[in-house]
Design an enzyme around this catalytic site. Structure first.
Site, PDB file in Angstrom:
ATOM      1  N   PHE A   1      -0.261  -3.922  -4.046  1.00 15.50           N
ATOM      2  CA  PHE A   1      -0.867  -3.647  -2.748  1.00 15.50           C
ATOM      3  C   PHE A   1       0.174  -2.987  -1.856  1.00 15.50           C
ATOM      4  O   PHE A   1       1.247  -3.541  -1.629  1.00 15.50           O
ATOM      5  CB  PHE A   1      -1.400  -4.919  -2.079  1.00 15.50           C
ATOM      6  CG  PHE A   1      -2.181  -4.599  -0.827  1.00 15.50           C
ATOM      7  CD1 PHE A   1      -3.509  -4.215  -0.904  1.00 15.50           C
ATOM      8  CD2 PHE A   1      -1.566  -4.626   0.424  1.00 15.50           C
ATOM      9  CE1 PHE A   1      -4.214  -3.875   0.249  1.00 15.50           C
ATOM     10  CE2 PHE A   1      -2.272  -4.288   1.568  1.00 15.50           C
ATOM     11  CZ  PHE A   1      -3.599  -3.914   1.485  1.00 15.50           C
TER      12      PHE A   1
ATOM     13  N   ASP B   1       8.639  -2.625  -2.136  1.00 12.12           N
ATOM     14  CA  ASP B   1       7.771  -2.989  -1.023  1.00 12.12           C
ATOM     15  C   ASP B   1       8.003  -4.475  -0.734  1.00 12.12           C
ATOM     16  O   ASP B   1       7.521  -5.345  -1.459  1.00 12.12           O
ATOM     17  CB  ASP B   1       6.310  -2.706  -1.393  1.00 12.12           C
ATOM     18  CG  ASP B   1       5.345  -3.045  -0.264  1.00 12.12           C
ATOM     19  OD1 ASP B   1       5.720  -3.823   0.625  1.00 12.12           O
ATOM     20  OD2 ASP B   1       4.212  -2.535  -0.299  1.00 12.12           O
TER      21      ASP B   1
ATOM     22  N   LYS C   1       5.278  -7.242   7.819  1.00 12.11           N
ATOM     23  CA  LYS C   1       4.656  -8.523   8.181  1.00 12.11           C
ATOM     24  C   LYS C   1       5.579  -9.499   8.938  1.00 12.11           C
ATOM     25  O   LYS C   1       5.404  -9.713  10.128  1.00 12.11           O
ATOM     26  CB  LYS C   1       4.076  -9.202   6.944  1.00 12.11           C
ATOM     27  CG  LYS C   1       2.846  -8.474   6.404  1.00 12.11           C
ATOM     28  CD  LYS C   1       2.124  -9.270   5.351  1.00 12.11           C
ATOM     29  CE  LYS C   1       0.759  -8.703   5.028  1.00 12.11           C
ATOM     30  NZ  LYS C   1       0.742  -7.614   4.049  1.00 12.11           N
TER      31      LYS C   1
HETATM   32  C1  LIG Z   1       0.193  -6.319   3.874  1.00 13.18           C
HETATM   33  C2  LIG Z   1       0.937  -5.446   2.943  1.00 13.18           C
HETATM   34  C3  LIG Z   1       1.025  -4.056   3.159  1.00 13.18           C
HETATM   35  C4  LIG Z   1       0.287  -3.377   4.275  1.00 13.18           C
HETATM   36  O1  LIG Z   1       0.760  -3.771   5.526  1.00 13.18           O
HETATM   37  P1  LIG Z   1      -0.100  -3.390   6.838  1.00 13.18           P
HETATM   38  O2  LIG Z   1       0.782  -3.871   7.950  1.00 13.18           O
HETATM   39  O3  LIG Z   1      -1.400  -4.129   6.732  1.00 13.18           O
HETATM   40  O4  LIG Z   1      -0.284  -1.934   6.837  1.00 13.18           O
HETATM   41  C5  LIG Z   1       1.788  -3.315   2.293  1.00 13.18           C
HETATM   42  N1  LIG Z   1       2.435  -3.883   1.259  1.00 13.18           N
HETATM   43  C6  LIG Z   1       2.379  -5.199   1.024  1.00 13.18           C
HETATM   44  C7  LIG Z   1       3.135  -5.780  -0.127  1.00 13.18           C
HETATM   45  C8  LIG Z   1       1.600  -6.028   1.838  1.00 13.18           C
HETATM   46  O5  LIG Z   1       1.520  -7.334   1.586  1.00 13.18           O
END
Ligand SMILES: *Cc1c(COP(=O)(O)O)cnc(C)c1O
Length: 427
Positions: A157, A248, A277
């Site tokens: 994700f 990420d 986050k």
């Molecule tokens: C939540 C998340 C995103 C996206 O972040 P947003 O602030 O919602 O754009 C990207 N990568 C990972 C691993 C995430 O958990």
């Protein structure tokens, strides 16, 4: 669970005026707000520490933390102080000028990670967009690749913008949004042979793999920790080929894993990584970090109006400093072990329903049997009735991502609530 014991420990914030006058009306909400989310039927009104209260005044233990975001829980004094200070002092001026708070936050991140440089934006998706753009420019100008390809993992994700939803290896998020962004290819997670094959196979004509974008632990895709041997091999392949290794860390970073960064569990350092986050403890901020050798952006090539403004950077800096001064990352490790031990006991109690408990620090997943009707959403709904907020990570995994300040007593209360929630969901 006993709500009395919870309430004794914290001062309950006053009920807000707007909500006390009339009960929350979900129908008028749904008339006005576009229906992009499937919401649970409760409206939250206030919070303190790891607890939140709905508009009816009902208390919940918050093991969602705004989806792994409220690092310091709700209404933490350090955040209240920083928010108040910044809004009185200066909150937004744009990047036409130097912003001291932005420099200080960048220096904190650099001092506490493998990074040499930081770019600030407003969300995880934007941080990954920045990484994707940086990788493409690096491919064109340094690696001499005409048509760069970025490899990502199945079940990953990376966000909801067009490029990051393309990077996200889950077709369910891409449906209806084609044509997707070109230049991405997918490999199974934790599979060394697949990466090697992909890099070889995709090297054709003007096309070549320029970067790998991958989560140290897949969060939303089911709370799947990265494999140490796999990640070390990735690092080795990238060192040998010049392919950029991009992590990420949006969900797993900022102490949530029991170490400041997820990559510390894997014994490898990325060339580029992203955070969002937990970085601001709940105020919107994203960041892309890189090593010095990736310095390819020139002024004007990437930007964000809000990115790194005095308000968010001042608050995020307070969050970072509080993580350190209150030894919160140590708490994450201890509370994580306590939580996993308790969840494993529940897995032993309900062997026909729970297959596995896994995670790092305070990002944990409880996986349900594949061949039964019970879903993660069923458990989450039953937990709400027990006064506990949880969030699914896919259809069969219940995710536990409480604030990093969670106490041992709160973990125990949550475990009791999970036990009752399972019992009622399978009754
Ligand atoms: C939540 C998340 C995103 C996206 O972040 P947003 O602030 O919602 O754009 C990207 N990568 C990972 C691993 C995430 O958990």
């Amino acid at each position: 669970m006993s709500r009395q014991t919870l309430i004794e420990e914290v001062t309950i914030p006053p009920k807000s005026n707007s909500m006390s006058s009339s009960p929350f009306d979900a129908d008028s909400f749904n008339e006005a707000v576009m229906s992009t989310y499937a919401r649970f039927p409760l409206a939250l009104d206030r919070g303190a520490g790891c607890r939140v209260w709905d508009t009816q005044g009902r208390e919940y233990l918050d093991f969602v933390a705004g989806i792994a975001t409220c690092t310091l829980g709700h209404a933490h004094p350090a955040m209240v102080e920083a928010v108040t200070r910044q809004i009185k002092k200066l909150h937004h001026v744009s990047n036409l000028y130097y912003i001291p708070e932005q420099g200080e936050l960048a220096q904190w991140i650099i001092q506490h990670s493998c990074a040499d440089r930081v770019f600030f934006c407003n969300s995880g998706a934007e941080a990954n967009e920045a990484a994707i753009k940086l990788a493409r420019k690096y491919a064109h100008t340094v690696l001499d690749i005409d048509k760069p390809i970025i490899l990502t993992a199945n079940a990953s994700f990376h966000g909801r913008t067009l490029a990051t939803v393309t990077a996200t290896g889950q077709p369910k998020y891409q449906k209806y949004f084609d044509p997707l962004v070109p230049g991405f290819a997918y490999v199974p997670y934790n599979d060394i042979n697949a990466i090697e094959e992909a890099i070889t196979e995709l090297d054709e004509g003007d096309y070549r793999v320029a970067a790998i974008l991958i989560e140290p632990l897949q969060g939303e895709g089911g709370v799947r920790p990265g494999d140490v041997a796999y990640f070390q091999k990735l690092r080795q392949i990238c060192d040998e080929t010049g392919v950029l290794l991009m992590f990420d860390e949006v969900q797993v970073g900022m102490g949530r894993s029991g170490k400041l960064w997820g990559y510390e569990h894997l014994g490898v350092e990325p060339d580029i990584f992203t955070s969002a986050k937990g970085l601001g403890g709940g105020i919107p901020i994203g960041a892309m970090m890189s090593k010095k050798f990736c310095d390819v952006f020139q002024p004007g090539e990437h930007a964000s109006t809000f990115g790194g403004n005095p308000f968010v950077c001042g608050v995020a800096l307070a969050v970072c400093q509080t993580l350190e001064t209150e030894n919160i990352v140590q708490n994450v490790e201890a509370r994580g072990e306590q939580l996993r031990a308790g969840l494993n006991a529940l897995a032993a109690k309900y062997p026909n329903y729970i297959t596995e408990v896994r995670g790092w620090g305070l990002i944990n997943g409880m996986e349900l049997q594949a061949d039964i009707q019970l879903t993660a959403a069923d458990i989450v709904k039953a937990a709400i009735d027990e006064g506990l907020l949880l969030v699914p990570a896919g259809p069969k995994v219940v995710r536990f991502v409480p604030p990093l300040i969670v106490t041992a007593a709160e973990i125990d209360l949550a475990l009791q609530a999970v036990d009752k929630a399972i019992a009622s969901a399978i009754a």
